[in-house]
Design a protein around this motif. Structure first.
Motif, PDB file in Angstrom:
ATOM      1  N   TYR B  55      38.019  43.891  26.935  1.00 53.77           N
ATOM      2  CA  TYR B  55      37.346  44.506  27.850  1.00 53.77           C
ATOM      3  C   TYR B  55      35.845  44.618  27.442  1.00 53.77           C
ATOM      4  CZ  TYR B  55      34.766  48.928  29.264  1.00 53.77           C
ATOM      5  OH  TYR B  55      33.997  49.822  29.702  1.00 53.77           O
ATOM      6  N   LYS B  58      34.104  41.155  28.317  1.00 52.01           N
ATOM      7  CA  LYS B  58      34.032  40.982  29.936  1.00 52.01           C
ATOM      8  C   LYS B  58      32.502  42.017  30.249  1.00 52.01           C
ATOM      9  CE  LYS B  58      36.594  42.080  33.996  1.00 52.01           C
ATOM     10  NZ  LYS B  58      36.941  40.941  34.626  1.00 52.01           N
ATOM     11  N   LEU B  59      32.501  43.238  29.253  1.00 54.86           N
ATOM     12  CA  LEU B  59      31.245  43.816  29.596  1.00 54.86           C
ATOM     13  C   LEU B  59      29.961  43.214  29.417  1.00 54.86           C
ATOM     14  CD1 LEU B  59      31.131  46.713  30.502  1.00 54.86           C
ATOM     15  CD2 LEU B  59      30.934  47.381  28.133  1.00 54.86           C
ATOM     16  N   PHE B  62      29.324  40.091  31.738  1.00 55.62           N
ATOM     17  CA  PHE B  62      28.976  40.647  33.006  1.00 55.62           C
ATOM     18  C   PHE B  62      27.372  40.893  33.028  1.00 55.62           C
ATOM     19  CE2 PHE B  62      28.429  44.231  36.130  1.00 55.62           C
ATOM     20  CZ  PHE B  62      28.856  43.465  37.157  1.00 55.62           C
ATOM     21  N   TYR B 175      30.124  44.376  42.437  1.00 50.01           N
ATOM     22  CA  TYR B 175      31.178  44.077  41.682  1.00 50.01           C
ATOM     23  C   TYR B 175      32.103  45.310  41.593  1.00 50.01           C
ATOM     24  CZ  TYR B 175      33.948  42.867  37.491  1.00 50.01           C
ATOM     25  OH  TYR B 175      34.790  42.845  36.505  1.00 50.01           O
ATOM     26  N   PHE B 176      31.497  46.473  41.531  1.00 48.77           N
ATOM     27  CA  PHE B 176      31.913  47.773  41.586  1.00 48.77           C
ATOM     28  C   PHE B 176      32.954  48.067  42.650  1.00 48.77           C
ATOM     29  CE2 PHE B 176      29.631  48.156  37.453  1.00 48.77           C
ATOM     30  CZ  PHE B 176      30.727  48.044  36.521  1.00 48.77           C
ATOM     31  N   ILE B 179      36.046  46.352  42.957  1.00 50.56           N
ATOM     32  CA  ILE B 179      37.136  47.061  42.355  1.00 50.56           C
ATOM     33  C   ILE B 179      37.988  47.902  43.059  1.00 50.56           C
ATOM     34  CG2 ILE B 179      37.491  48.384  40.171  1.00 50.56           C
ATOM     35  CD1 ILE B 179      35.569  46.827  38.891  1.00 50.56           C
ATOM     36  N   MET B 180      37.345  48.616  43.916  1.00 51.54           N
ATOM     37  CA  MET B 180      37.884  49.737  44.654  1.00 51.54           C
ATOM     38  C   MET B 180      38.447  49.371  46.003  1.00 51.54           C
ATOM     39  SD  MET B 180      37.214  52.058  42.447  1.00 51.54           S
ATOM     40  CE  MET B 180      37.459  53.750  42.917  1.00 51.54           C
ATOM     41  N   SER B 183      41.486  50.405  48.164  1.00 52.19           N
ATOM     42  CA  SER B 183      41.228  51.824  48.748  1.00 52.19           C
ATOM     43  C   SER B 183      40.859  51.543  50.037  1.00 52.19           C
ATOM     44  CB  SER B 183      40.266  52.870  48.015  1.00 52.19           C
ATOM     45  OG  SER B 183      40.654  52.697  46.636  1.00 52.19           O
ATOM     46  N   SER B 211      39.636  41.850  41.551  1.00 50.82           N
ATOM     47  CA  SER B 211      40.903  42.286  40.590  1.00 50.82           C
ATOM     48  C   SER B 211      41.841  41.088  40.659  1.00 50.82           C
ATOM     49  CB  SER B 211      41.777  43.469  41.662  1.00 50.82           C
ATOM     50  OG  SER B 211      40.585  44.462  41.806  1.00 50.82           O
ATOM     51  N   ASN B 214      42.303  39.561  37.017  1.00 52.98           N
ATOM     52  CA  ASN B 214      42.309  40.393  36.159  1.00 52.98           C
ATOM     53  C   ASN B 214      43.863  40.056  35.644  1.00 52.98           C
ATOM     54  OD1 ASN B 214      43.300  42.631  34.598  1.00 52.98           O
ATOM     55  ND2 ASN B 214      42.777  44.161  35.853  1.00 52.98           N
ATOM     56  N   GLU B 216      45.065  40.609  32.576  1.00 50.22           N
ATOM     57  CA  GLU B 216      45.062  41.386  31.107  1.00 50.22           C
ATOM     58  C   GLU B 216      46.373  41.573  30.803  1.00 50.22           C
ATOM     59  OE1 GLU B 216      43.391  45.193  30.595  1.00 50.22           O
ATOM     60  OE2 GLU B 216      43.805  45.642  32.688  1.00 50.22           O
TER      61      GLU B 216
END
Lengths: 351, 257
Positions: B55, B58-59, B62, B175-176, B179-180, B183, B211, B214, B216
């Motif tokens: 994590y 990745k931060l 990024f 990017y964020f 992630i959603m 939805s 996503s 991902n 992980e």
């Protein structure tokens, strides 16, 4: 004149600010914990974790687990090992605190035989202490167990556990951790709730077995425990000991007949010779226990007094001999609870 | 083009930003080791350190990919280096491609360094399960593809709006939002109004979805990933990056520097 008025106004505003700040801050400081840690909205936190953890759910799960671990350290739960007279470890208190912030009691005594227990220092060195210090620790341990909510918000703690598991349903470790911190009935109830949620998300035999175990031994809610065990037993990968504990739960609330029926059913459904032999032994044990208890009731009805020992049953002609206890350390009459018990098993259960 | 790549790499390797990133990675590896020790329970160290380590890595990666390229490109325009390079009959799109390759090489080097440090700490010193180390290659692969896509978004936004800080912010927002994205699909499925449904479906399909990169869960629990999934991941990242790069090149060609 104007500057004087401005000065007065300034002083007035400062006083008002100070007064308002004093009142509000006093209140907020006193109630901060309850406001901040009242509850966690798990669905909201799960959505937000996606963003904060860049969609790394397992990292988010580990983070909330980390919070729970750190939160537990505020309990400052005593961690110690008792020393027997031979110098070997006799007992280790059950809670495993992973922090380095235990109650570390240093003994100032010089004679080695004064030491009754030891704990670990920050560098993992052993620190020995005397009976006096041990009593202090035991008192603290008891106090924490009884009044846990005075030290931590248990709902917050179990919300963290629930959230951590919700984010990563494969993170069983966090459930083990939460289960390890069940100190009283209230915490047991909350942990069972967490396990139920976990089972709804990802059905696993282990989750229901743990819920059953807590319900059985911490809540003493036998019916509920059996419901959990039954759910666990529906899974194909369930190990045989779950069935054994399920059967044992009947003896805990004296439903020997149900236990006998359950074992007989198991015997019918098994082709494993070893298991069958074990079940036969268990069946005999339950039957003996059942007959002895029924005999004790009959004796009381007939002679209007309870038996003093199992020999009374033999003398009265109910049995030729007291049956041999094939599981425990012998059948004995427990006058306190007016029942026949298997000695070793009874001790284990009450531990 | 080759010279541009070569000198850009040399220049960037010496830059404070790159060195700071290496320092940060070492720091976060230590941090994840430290926090894992506190979080350690029931033999859970490897899982803990890997998740926290990945994590934090990745931060940093990024932050690196959204800040360094934009800051360097802006600097080259401000100092006039770009005019010197373009005057040597180097076509603009080739310059952009050279820069793209440069940052991907730097990104890959940083990623390799981070993964190697994590592997060293987790498997050699702690877990001693080297067979599990192969799973960290999943992380390297998925992060590389993810970096490829993020860089193309950075180039696209930068060439379109020419603003340094805003580019980084918009890339982060993109990017964020990505992630959603699930939805958006849920809203589209529930929406009564056709236009709302179309809008969210359009958003769902046009937006990049990070996503998919991902992995992980497979890494920390040692689960294998289907080779077809890897291939599809590559196709998705390559097509998306290529299209965005072409649009960026068109913008870059037509804009005033």
């Amino acid at each position: 004149m104007h500057s004087f008025k401005a000065f007065i106004l300034f002083i007035f505003l400062v006083v008002v600010l100070f007064g308002a700040s004093f009142v509000t801050k006093s209140y907020l400081s006193a109630n901060e914990k309850s406001i901040v840690k009242e509850f966690i909205s798990i669905p909201f936190s799960m959505q937000m974790s996606k963003l904060f953890f860049m969609n790394q759910h397992i990292a988010a799960s580990q983070y909330y687990q980390f919070l729970a671990v750190v939160y537990c350290t505020t309990l400052n739960y005593p961690h110690y090992h008792l020393i027997s007279k031979e110098g070997k470890e006799e007992h280790h208190n059950e809670q495993k605190c992973d922090c380095n912030d235990h109650d570390h009691h240093h003994s100032e005594g010089s004679a080695e035989n004064k030491y009754v227990a030891y704990t670990h220092g920050s560098n993992n060195e052993d620190i020995y202490f005397t009976q006096e210090k041990l009593d202090e620790m035991l008192a603290r341990e008891e106090n924490i167990k009884q009044y846990t909510s005075n030290y931590i918000d248990t709902k917050y703690f179990y919300d963290l556990i629930d959230l951590s598991n919700a984010l990563d349903p494969d993170n069983d470790y966090v459930l083990f951790f939460g289960r390890g911190w069940v100190l009283n009935v209230n915490m047991a109830r909350q942990m069972v709730g967490v396990l139920e949620h976990s089972y709804e998300r990802t059905p696993k035999w282990r989750t229901m077995f743990d819920a059953g175990w807590i319900a059985l031994y911490a809540l003493r809610d036998y019916e509920r425990a059996r419901k959990y065990f039954e759910k666990a037993m529906k899974h194909e990968d369930v190990p045989s000991f779950v069935v054994g504990i399920y059967t044992h739960s009947f003896s805990m609330d004296k439903k020997y007949e149900s236990a006998i029926k359950h074992i007989a059913y198991q015997m019918l459904n098994t082709k494993d010779h070893g298991l069958r032999t074990r079940l036969e032994k268990k069946l005999k044990w339950y039957q003996d226990l059942f007959l002895l208890n029924r005999g004790a009731i009959e004796f009381e009805k007939r002679y209007k007094r309870p038996i003093q020992s199992l020999k009374d049953l033999v003398n009265a002609g109910f049995f030729k001999v007291v049956p041999e206890d094939c599981v425990g350390k012998g059948f004995v009459w427990d006058s306190k609870n007016s029942e026949v018990i298997s000695k070793n098993i009874y001790d284990l259960v009450n531990k | 083009m080759y010279s541009v790549i070569k000198y850009s790499i040399i220049e960037n390797l010496r830059s404070k930003f790159y060195l700071a990133s290496i320092g940060m990675i070492l720091f976060i590896i230590w941090l994840s080791h430290y926090s894992s020790q506190i979080n350690y329970n029931y033999g859970n160290y490897t899982l803990s350190i890997l998740t926290l380590g990945m994590y934090f890595t990745k931060l940093i990666l990024f932050a690196f990919i959204i800040f360094l390229p934009v800051s360097n490109l802006s600097q080259e325009i401000e100092t006039g280096t770009i005019y010197f390079l373009l005057s040597k009959k180097l076509k603009r799109y080739k310059y952009l491609a050279a820069k793209y390759i440069t940052y991907m090489i730097l990104y890959a080097a940083l990623l390799f360094f981070a993964v190697f440090s994590l592997w060293l700490l987790t498997y050699v010193f702690v877990s001693k399960r080297p067979e599990m180390s192969l799973k960290l290659l999943y992380f390297m692969y998925s992060e590389f593809l993810s970096g490829m896509m993020i860089l193309s978004i950075v180039f696209f936004i930068y060439t379109a709006i020419k603003a340094q800080v805003v580019t980084s912010i918009l890339t982060a927002i993109t990017y964020f939002i990505s992630i959603m994205l699930n939805s958006a699909k849920e809203i589209a499925e529930k929406a009564q109004d056709a236009s709302v449904r179309c809008f969210y479906l359009f958003l769902y399909y046009i937006f990049p979805n990070f996503s998919y990169f991902n992995l992980e869960k497979n890494i920390v629990y040692g689960r294998a990933v289907d080779i077809k999934y890897f291939f599809m991941m590559f196709c998705y990242a390559a097509i998306f990056s290529l299209i965005l790069f072409i649009i960026s090149a068109v913008f870059f060609n037509s804009r005033e520097l």
